[in-house]
Every structure is written in C-alpha cells, then in structure tokens.
Design a protein around this motif. Sequence first.
Motif, PDB file in Angstrom:
ATOM      1  N   UNK A 443      18.610 -51.587  31.113  1.00 52.05           N
ATOM      2  CA  UNK A 443      17.856 -52.597  31.863  1.00 52.05           C
ATOM      3  C   UNK A 443      16.560 -52.942  31.129  1.00 52.05           C
ATOM      4  N   UNK A 444      15.903 -51.931  30.614  1.00 53.07           N
ATOM      5  CA  UNK A 444      14.673 -52.173  29.845  1.00 53.07           C
ATOM      6  C   UNK A 444      14.999 -52.976  28.589  1.00 53.07           C
ATOM      7  N   UNK A 445      16.116 -52.638  27.950  1.00 46.80           N
ATOM      8  CA  UNK A 445      16.523 -53.353  26.743  1.00 46.80           C
ATOM      9  C   UNK A 445      16.830 -54.814  27.056  1.00 46.80           C
ATOM     10  N   UNK A 446      17.500 -55.072  28.179  1.00 48.88           N
ATOM     11  CA  UNK A 446      17.799 -56.459  28.545  1.00 48.88           C
ATOM     12  C   UNK A 446      16.518 -57.255  28.776  1.00 48.88           C
ATOM     13  N   UNK A 447      15.546 -56.666  29.430  1.00 53.52           N
ATOM     14  CA  UNK A 447      14.272 -57.349  29.653  1.00 53.52           C
ATOM     15  C   UNK A 447      13.644 -57.767  28.331  1.00 53.52           C
ATOM     16  N   UNK A 448      13.698 -56.871  27.341  1.00 51.68           N
ATOM     17  CA  UNK A 448      13.141 -57.192  26.024  1.00 51.68           C
ATOM     18  C   UNK A 448      13.955 -58.279  25.328  1.00 51.68           C
ATOM     19  N   UNK A 449      15.294 -58.180  25.431  1.00 49.86           N
ATOM     20  CA  UNK A 449      16.158 -59.169  24.790  1.00 49.86           C
ATOM     21  C   UNK A 449      15.919 -60.553  25.383  1.00 49.86           C
ATOM     22  N   UNK A 450      15.878 -60.645  26.712  1.00 55.90           N
ATOM     23  CA  UNK A 450      15.679 -61.930  27.368  1.00 55.90           C
ATOM     24  C   UNK A 450      14.346 -62.551  27.008  1.00 55.90           C
ATOM     25  N   UNK A 451      13.350 -61.711  26.764  1.00 56.49           N
ATOM     26  CA  UNK A 451      12.009 -62.222  26.477  1.00 56.49           C
ATOM     27  C   UNK A 451      11.787 -62.532  25.008  1.00 56.49           C
ATOM     28  N   UNK A 452      12.445 -61.777  24.105  1.00 55.93           N
ATOM     29  CA  UNK A 452      12.004 -61.837  22.714  1.00 55.93           C
ATOM     30  C   UNK A 452      13.090 -62.037  21.663  1.00 55.93           C
ATOM     31  N   UNK A 453      14.367 -61.832  21.967  1.00 57.23           N
ATOM     32  CA  UNK A 453      15.370 -61.850  20.909  1.00 57.23           C
ATOM     33  C   UNK A 453      15.836 -63.273  20.617  1.00 57.23           C
ATOM     34  N   UNK A 454      15.849 -63.650  19.345  1.00 57.05           N
ATOM     35  CA  UNK A 454      16.327 -64.972  18.916  1.00 57.05           C
ATOM     36  C   UNK A 454      16.607 -64.912  17.422  1.00 57.05           C
ATOM     37  N   UNK A 455      17.243 -65.946  16.909  1.00 55.82           N
ATOM     38  CA  UNK A 455      17.511 -66.035  15.486  1.00 55.82           C
ATOM     39  C   UNK A 455      17.849 -67.462  15.104  1.00 55.82           C
ATOM     40  N   UNK A 456      17.825 -67.728  13.807  1.00 54.64           N
ATOM     41  CA  UNK A 456      18.169 -69.042  13.288  1.00 54.64           C
ATOM     42  C   UNK A 456      19.444 -68.940  12.462  1.00 54.64           C
ATOM     43  N   UNK A 457      20.270 -69.984  12.487  1.00 52.64           N
ATOM     44  CA  UNK A 457      21.479 -69.991  11.688  1.00 52.64           C
ATOM     45  C   UNK A 457      22.360 -68.809  12.026  1.00 52.64           C
ATOM     46  N   UNK A 458      22.772 -68.063  10.995  1.00 49.58           N
ATOM     47  CA  UNK A 458      23.620 -66.902  11.234  1.00 49.58           C
ATOM     48  C   UNK A 458      22.889 -65.826  12.020  1.00 49.58           C
TER      49      UNK A 458
END
Length: 526
Positions: A443-458
């Motif tokens: 749950x803590x990991x999902x909160x971080x992913x939803x707030x901060x995880x992204x990428x460009x292209x591949x």
Amino acid sequence: MTAEVTLLRHADVLVLGGGPAGAWAAIAAAGTGADVVLADKGYCGTSGSAAVGGNNLWYLPPDPALREAAMDAREAIAGRLTERRWMERVIEETYHQIGRLAGWGYPFPVDEGGVERRGSLQGPEYMRRMRRKAHRSGVRILDHHPALELLATPDGTAVGAAGIRRQDGGGRWEVRAGAVVLATGGCAFLSGAFGLDVDTGDGHLMAAELGAELSGMEFSNAYALSPAYGAHTKGLMMQFASYYDEDGRPLDLGDMGTARQAVARLLADGRQVLARLDQAPPGLREAMRRSQPNYFLPLDKAGIDPFTQAYPVRLVMEGTVRGTGGLRVVGEDCATTVPGLYAAGDVATRELITGSVSGGGSHNGAWAISSGTWAGTAAAAFATRGEGRARSRPAGRAGLRPHGLATGAAAEVVRAVQDEVLPLDRNYFRTAAGLRRSLTSLDRLWTDVAAHLAGEGRGALRARQAAAMVAHGRWMYRAALARAESRGMHQRLDRPEADPRLARRIRIGGLDEVWTAPEEPKEAVA
C-alpha cells in the motif's frame, strides 16, 4: 510518455495481445466483417507462454459420457466455484475451433489407426498458424506495440488504446475503435518463468482504471517446478521424477500433486531439493526431449543427464498466468464490467471452468480458444453501435501521469514488489499476519507509485509494468485476506480447512482504495 502521436487508424475492434486468446479474438472479429487491429507487446506468434513449448489441451470429442466424466473430475477438485454451463460451452467451442485449426493446416500427429491426436499443440507451430490466419483474415498486426492505457468516452466506455512503438524510438501510437478486447495475459511479476516476461498484468491495470472488477485474485500464487539451471516450468516432466535431499538421500514426497507442496516447504526452509527423471520409461525419453526441448537444454549445457543424474530444482512464480484470477466477466460474451471492453485468455478469471485450482495448460488453453472467439465476436457486434469514438480521453494514471513530482525508478519498484510476492514463505504459505505485513508495504509502495512514478518512451513501458505489478500484489493479498480459509491453491496456514460458507467467488476492485465483496449467487454469470 512522449507527446508525439501517430494515429495509426480507426478500427471496429482493437485486440490487445497476440497470444492464442488475442489471435482467436482477432480472427473471430474479422470473420464478422469487422475492421480489426491487433497490437502486441512483442511479436505476435513468438511471445508469451504458449509460443515457447508444448501445450496440453482440454479437448474432448462429442461423447456425452466422456465429457460428463471430465467435468465431474474438475468439479471434484475445483472448490465448488465452477459453473457447469461454462464448462460445457468451453468444451464444445474448443472442439469446434480445433477442427477449424486442423483445416488451416496445423499438423496434428496421427495414431496407428490414422486418427489425428488433437489433445496437445506445439506452441511455435500453433502460433505460426494463428498469425498467418489472422493476417489472411485481414487483421492488421502491430508488432512491438505495447499498449499502456485505454481510451474512454466521458461515460467510461472503452473506445481504443494508446501505447509506444518499441522499434520506432518509443513514439506514441493510438488506435480508436468501437470496442476493445483485452488479451494481455496474466501477471508473473517478472519472476523469470519461461516465456512470461511479457506477462506483467498491464491489461488488468488499464481495465481497473475504468472501473473494471476482478475475481479469483486469491488464486494467484501458482508456482511451478523448474531446474535450478533454467526457467522452464512445464510440469509434465515431473510426473517421472524422484526427489532427493542435498545429501542424495531419497525423499518420499508422494504423488505429483502432493510433491510440489512438500518441495515448497523444504525450499522455504532453506533446504536444497534435487530431482531425477528416473521413472521415465527408456522408450519414452527421446520423445520427452523432442516434445519439450527447452526443458533439457540448460541441463545439457550443464553436462547433466536428467534421467540418470540428480539436478537441483526451484519453484518459480507464475502468478495469474498459471493461476486462476483475472478480470470478472459478466456475460457469456466475456464482457467485463466496463462497456465496450471484453476479456479473453489469462487476463480473465478462469474460475468458471477451473475453480480454485490451476487450469494448467489444458483448461487454460481451451479457455483461450473459447473466450477469444466469444470476445472477438461480441466486440465486433458492440462496435456496430459506433458509440463515441471521437470523444475519447486517455485513462492511464499510475506510471504515466503521476499526481506529484516524477522521481520514481521502475526497477526499484519492481524489486520492492517482488520482495513481497515471490518468496514462498510470504505467498505460497499464507497467514493473515503475513498478508497484512506485505499489504502494509505494498500500500505504501502504491502511494509512491501513484504520486511519483513515470517514464518517457520505453521508460513509460517499464514504469507502467511496475505499477501493474504493485496493483496485482495488492489485489491478490486483499482477496487472500477476505478468503479466511484454505481452498484450492489458496492455502492459509492459520485457516487450514475450507469453510462451506465461502464456496463463492470474491469480487475485487479499486486502485487507490482496494475493496472486496462476495459474489452473491444471483450475481453468478449464467
């Protein structure tokens, strides 16, 4: 994702995924006269679990007694979660479609009496035939075009998808369609299982963002025995295995069904287990090598004859690929709870035909054929309504459009979720306390992913896969807590018996807030 967009085309039906279920869906939709696009994460015909080895098939000729016996046998072990009508439909549809496959030129072996043996398929040849048939049916195949998100109308109807072009600099693609078939496979958490590197649960995440429900996610902890030197998880070989401890002493682990749990317990305790295929009749050994060459290749490279020498084994997580859970279907056409969105193959729950136990290759293979055919046909019919293709919006969130500063690293997220879902003592042997500890981390990991995880292209693909795996971990552990009993592959050490009151499927959904609810008898799919 990059802002560059190539709108490849409008289509009546968009199929996401190029394994058996996706190929059958595309062929079925094209057979109605629909304009069909199929987009695959890899190369349609070579990627995914079916394409890398032999596959048994739940194929039964039209003998009522034989079919009844087969359904009785499955019901006896399936935890009272199957539905007879669905099993009947899958058996009949599979029989019919395999007849068509034979007509397309698939070279089934012939017995001494000149009768074709249609109970198994060789993956490479099977998928080569399916790709060719799809192409000849007019399906436009987009290889190396992983989908990252669905497109939806303001009212939540699925009307296409968008993703990246892996071999074209990671640029964005879009296909707007009248309906979408998800055939993106299950989730194996990048465990290293043979052929499952494409199975990261992307389709489930995309569907959940539009409010799709799932079912059977507690039956997601499928592990398969593999040589420690390789990743081949086709379990048929192990019916001929004898087991030994690290000192070479024989282990009495019972039959093939009980041996896996005994091996799991020893491995979870840090013990080494070795196997030797010494029960295989000498006359069968060469045929075994021909049928599953990838099983023997790493052993041959290590200088080991598995018929005469013991070799170490391990258990590899296969998740919902060999498990049961997936998107909930709400009609005989394999519609999901999202308008315009259909599910086929491993992305959908297989509880209807296999209940709480694994469908292995046989039942899952038949399900891919049948559900793909039904979903493709229904999607083509839905597309004739022509609802709102131009009024669409991209629906992707976690891993694509974080609501905070993009600082997350996908590789770190993958390692973190694997730490919670791969170990045997966390997922294979479950307890309420262990499930809650893992959920706190996830749950803590999902909160971080939803707030901060992204990428460009591949990098967007890697981020999206990581987000999907976190979502899967949370769904399966929430469902495992809700099923406070042991049933099928879901084994709770703290609840070792089955509870008759829980002989019903468990619905689950949500992303930021995950919920579960029992599926009431009146909700059961007819």
